[in-house]
Enzyme design. Structure first.
Site, PDB file in Angstrom:
ATOM      1  N   TYR A   1      45.073  19.995   0.038  1.00 55.51           N
ATOM      2  CA  TYR A   1      44.665  18.589   0.175  1.00 55.51           C
ATOM      3  C   TYR A   1      45.827  17.632  -0.125  1.00 55.51           C
ATOM      4  CZ  TYR A   1      39.876  20.500  -0.191  1.00 55.51           C
ATOM      5  OH  TYR A   1      38.721  21.234  -0.024  1.00 55.51           O
TER       6      TYR A   1
ATOM      7  N   HIS B   1      40.897  30.078  -1.108  1.00 54.74           N
ATOM      8  CA  HIS B   1      40.349  29.020  -0.250  1.00 54.74           C
ATOM      9  C   HIS B   1      39.623  29.569   0.983  1.00 54.74           C
ATOM     10  CE1 HIS B   1      41.086  24.494   0.571  1.00 54.74           C
ATOM     11  NE2 HIS B   1      39.996  24.887   1.195  1.00 54.74           N
TER      12      HIS B   1
HETATM   13  N1  LIG Z   1      36.363  25.111   0.468  1.00 48.97           N
HETATM   14  C1  LIG Z   1      36.474  24.533   1.635  1.00 48.97           C
HETATM   15  O1  LIG Z   1      36.913  25.147   2.618  1.00 48.97           O
HETATM   16  C2  LIG Z   1      36.091  23.125   1.803  1.00 48.97           C
HETATM   17  C3  LIG Z   1      35.823  22.357   0.679  1.00 48.97           C
HETATM   18  N2  LIG Z   1      35.460  21.043   0.805  1.00 48.97           N
HETATM   19  C4  LIG Z   1      35.158  20.311  -0.441  1.00 48.97           C
HETATM   20  O2  LIG Z   1      33.841  19.737  -0.337  1.00 48.97           O
HETATM   21  C5  LIG Z   1      33.926  18.331  -0.528  1.00 48.97           C
HETATM   22  C6  LIG Z   1      32.822  17.621   0.250  1.00 48.97           C
HETATM   23  O3  LIG Z   1      32.899  17.919   1.627  1.00 48.97           O
HETATM   24  P1  LIG Z   1      33.367  16.865   2.733  1.00 48.97           P
HETATM   25  O4  LIG Z   1      33.843  17.645   3.899  1.00 48.97           O
HETATM   26  O5  LIG Z   1      34.288  15.900   2.134  1.00 48.97           O
HETATM   27  O6  LIG Z   1      32.022  16.198   3.234  1.00 48.97           O
HETATM   28  P2  LIG Z   1      30.719  15.498   2.617  1.00 48.97           P
HETATM   29  O7  LIG Z   1      29.559  16.202   3.205  1.00 48.97           O
HETATM   30  O8  LIG Z   1      30.816  15.308   1.163  1.00 48.97           O
HETATM   31  O9  LIG Z   1      30.777  14.079   3.332  1.00 48.97           O
HETATM   32  C7  LIG Z   1      31.810  13.161   3.134  1.00 48.97           C
HETATM   33  C8  LIG Z   1      31.639  12.061   4.191  1.00 48.97           C
HETATM   34  O10 LIG Z   1      30.367  11.441   4.035  1.00 48.97           O
HETATM   35  C9  LIG Z   1      30.524  10.069   3.722  1.00 48.97           C
HETATM   36  N3  LIG Z   1      29.574   9.776   2.657  1.00 48.97           N
HETATM   37  C10 LIG Z   1      29.634  10.182   1.362  1.00 48.97           C
HETATM   38  N4  LIG Z   1      28.576   9.727   0.671  1.00 48.97           N
HETATM   39  C11 LIG Z   1      27.829   9.019   1.534  1.00 48.97           C
HETATM   40  C12 LIG Z   1      26.618   8.288   1.391  1.00 48.97           C
HETATM   41  N5  LIG Z   1      25.989   8.194   0.232  1.00 48.97           N
HETATM   42  N6  LIG Z   1      26.116   7.667   2.503  1.00 48.97           N
HETATM   43  C13 LIG Z   1      26.755   7.757   3.685  1.00 48.97           C
HETATM   44  N7  LIG Z   1      27.909   8.425   3.871  1.00 48.97           N
HETATM   45  C14 LIG Z   1      28.440   9.053   2.803  1.00 48.97           C
HETATM   46  C15 LIG Z   1      31.965   9.906   3.263  1.00 48.97           C
HETATM   47  O11 LIG Z   1      32.441   8.622   3.615  1.00 48.97           O
HETATM   48  P3  LIG Z   1      33.374   7.700   2.670  1.00 48.97           P
HETATM   49  O12 LIG Z   1      34.314   8.590   1.935  1.00 48.97           O
HETATM   50  O13 LIG Z   1      34.044   6.817   3.677  1.00 48.97           O
HETATM   51  O14 LIG Z   1      32.450   6.938   1.762  1.00 48.97           O
HETATM   52  C16 LIG Z   1      32.674  10.972   4.087  1.00 48.97           C
HETATM   53  O15 LIG Z   1      32.918  10.515   5.399  1.00 48.97           O
HETATM   54  C17 LIG Z   1      35.344  18.021  -0.062  1.00 48.97           C
HETATM   55  O16 LIG Z   1      35.771  16.727  -0.438  1.00 48.97           O
HETATM   56  C18 LIG Z   1      36.112  19.152  -0.674  1.00 48.97           C
HETATM   57  O17 LIG Z   1      36.315  18.906  -2.054  1.00 48.97           O
HETATM   58  C19 LIG Z   1      35.310  20.475   2.045  1.00 48.97           C
HETATM   59  C20 LIG Z   1      35.589  21.171   3.185  1.00 48.97           C
HETATM   60  C21 LIG Z   1      35.989  22.555   3.160  1.00 48.97           C
HETATM   61  O1  LIG Z   2      38.695  21.037   3.315  1.00 48.22           O
HETATM   62  C1  LIG Z   2      38.948  22.220   3.082  1.00 48.22           C
HETATM   63  O2  LIG Z   2      38.881  22.647   1.924  1.00 48.22           O
HETATM   64  C2  LIG Z   2      39.323  23.148   4.162  1.00 48.22           C
HETATM   65  O3  LIG Z   2      39.687  24.234   3.905  1.00 48.22           O
HETATM   66  C3  LIG Z   2      39.195  22.818   5.576  1.00 48.22           C
HETATM   67  O4  LIG Z   2      38.618  21.647   5.880  1.00 48.22           O
HETATM   68  C4  LIG Z   2      40.502  23.088   6.314  1.00 48.22           C
HETATM   69  O5  LIG Z   2      41.569  22.576   5.553  1.00 48.22           O
HETATM   70  C5  LIG Z   2      40.495  22.534   7.657  1.00 48.22           C
HETATM   71  O6  LIG Z   2      40.980  21.467   7.836  1.00 48.22           O
HETATM   72  C6  LIG Z   2      39.861  23.350   8.709  1.00 48.22           C
HETATM   73  O7  LIG Z   2      39.972  22.771   9.943  1.00 48.22           O
END
Ligand SMILES: NC(=O)C1=CN([C@@H]2O[C@H](COP(=O)(O)OP(=O)(O)OC[C@H]3O[C@@H](n4cnc5c(N)ncnc54)[C@H](OP(=O)(O)O)[C@@H]3O)[C@@H](O)[C@H]2O)C=CC1
Ligand SMILES: O=C(O)C(=O)[C@@H](O)[C@H](O)C(=O)CO
Length: 278
Positions: free
Chosen positions: A54, A112
């Site tokens: 990230y 990851h």
């Molecule tokens: N291990 C892995 O491979 C992965 C891990 N992750 C982890 O999971 C976390 C969460 O997943 P993520 O993909 O960010 O998605 P989320 O499902 O948490 O959604 C985030 C999105 O939703 C919007 N949002 C958040 N709260 C609200 C609300 N109350 N009402 C309306 N819209 C809202 C945010 O907008 P805004 O920010 O503009 O408010 C952003 O665009 C990541 O940040 C990361 O830490 C994510 C992807 C992959």
């Molecule tokens: O957000 C994460 O933690 C991820 O692993 C993924 O979203 C990854 O980095 C990605 O971008 C896959 O297209």
């Protein structure tokens, strides 16, 4: 006057307690991360989910240091990125992560992605086991592991992962993975719990939200929490950061949970773990 909610914890398979609701920082630029995490900590979040990939571990670390909170009040997760898999390179990646975060130890460190084509997740796991044995991380786990990856990992190692962090939301309920996690005593932690916002205008969700005087995001988070899952919603919007934490004063009925269950439609937002090889 706003009241800071008490966030329930989930006890992991080694006895460590993780807050059931934490704060994710994927796609938050490092320069903006300190402000977002500072707002989250002030709102009452105590668990922060970041990753080396990230590029914002330093921003997280600045917010933690400036918060005035004692280290034992915080729960910090990071992840070893795919290109660092392998025993020695994982140990180096962990040191670099701790350095950027400004911490002496992590609460949770995850592989990851399995990237099975690399064939290195067992070696990587052994490095996590060594870090765990040395007390440099309180719990170790995996992310994006399918049942076959878990089976191979557990058969070839001595520590069962404490956590499997996977994509899961109403449109992708990942039932086979949850069943495997449960079978092995692994806690399921949910990424993209809101499907990055894409499930929030679904009429089933908006209808339940209206009935409770809550927002669609709060309903979806409640649906996760009532099924024992750990969630880490991300937002950089102060109002939403607070909203996503304000989910401990209402309860969904069994038929409401069941109606959200029917929204499962293989609606993956990210890559399939068997195919992702970045
Ligand atoms: N291990 C892995 O491979 C992965 C891990 N992750 C982890 O999971 C976390 C969460 O997943 P993520 O993909 O960010 O998605 P989320 O499902 O948490 O959604 C985030 C999105 O939703 C919007 N949002 C958040 N709260 C609200 C609300 N109350 N009402 C309306 N819209 C809202 C945010 O907008 P805004 O920010 O503009 O408010 C952003 O665009 C990541 O940040 C990361 O830490 C994510 C992807 C992959
Ligand atoms: O957000 C994460 O933690 C991820 O692993 C993924 O979203 C990854 O980095 C990605 O971008 C896959 O297209």
């Amino acid at each position: 006057m706003s009241i800071t909610p008490i966030i329930p914890t989930v006890t992991l398979n080694n006895g460590v307690e993780i807050p059931q609701l934490g704060f994710g920082v994927f796609q938050v630029p490092d320069a903006e991360t300190t402000a977002a995490v500072t707002i989250a900590l002030a709102a009452g979040y105590r668990s922060i989910d970041t990753a080396a990939i990230y590029g914002n571990e330093a921003g997280v670390g600045r917010a933690l240091a400036d918060s005035g909170l004692a280290r034992e009040e915080l729960f910090v997760t990071s992840k070893v990125w795919n290109s660092d898999q392998g025993y020695d390179s994982t140990l180096r990646a962990f040191d670099a992560t701790l350095g950027r975060l400004g911490l002496e130890a992590l609460d949770l460190y995850l592989i990851h992605w399995p990237t099975p084509q690399r064939g290195l997740y067992l070696d990587t796991w052994r490095a996590l086991e060594a870090l765990y044995a040395e007390g440099r991380v309180r719990a170790i786990g995996v992310s994006n592991f399918e049942p076959a990856h878990l089976e191979r990992l557990i058969a070839g190692s001595s520590v069962v992962p404490a956590v499997n962090q996977v994509e899961l939301h109403p449109a992708l309920q990942n039932r086979a993975v949850v069943a495997a996690d449960t079978r092995y005593g692994i806690a399921t932690e949910v990424w993209s719990p809101l499907a990055q916002g894409t499930v929030l205008d679904d009429p089933t969700v908006t209808g339940i939200a209206a009935a409770h005087g809550k927002t669609p995001a709060q309903v979806v988070l409640r649906w996760h929490l009532q099924q024992g899952r750990i969630v880490i919603p991300k937002s950089v919007t102060p109002r939403r950061i607070a909203e996503n934490l304000d989910v401990f004063d209402f309860e969904l009925a069994g038929d409401e949970l069941a109606s959200i269950d029917t929204l499962d439609r293989d609606g993956r937002t990210g890559p399939h773990p068997d195919e992702f090889n970045a």
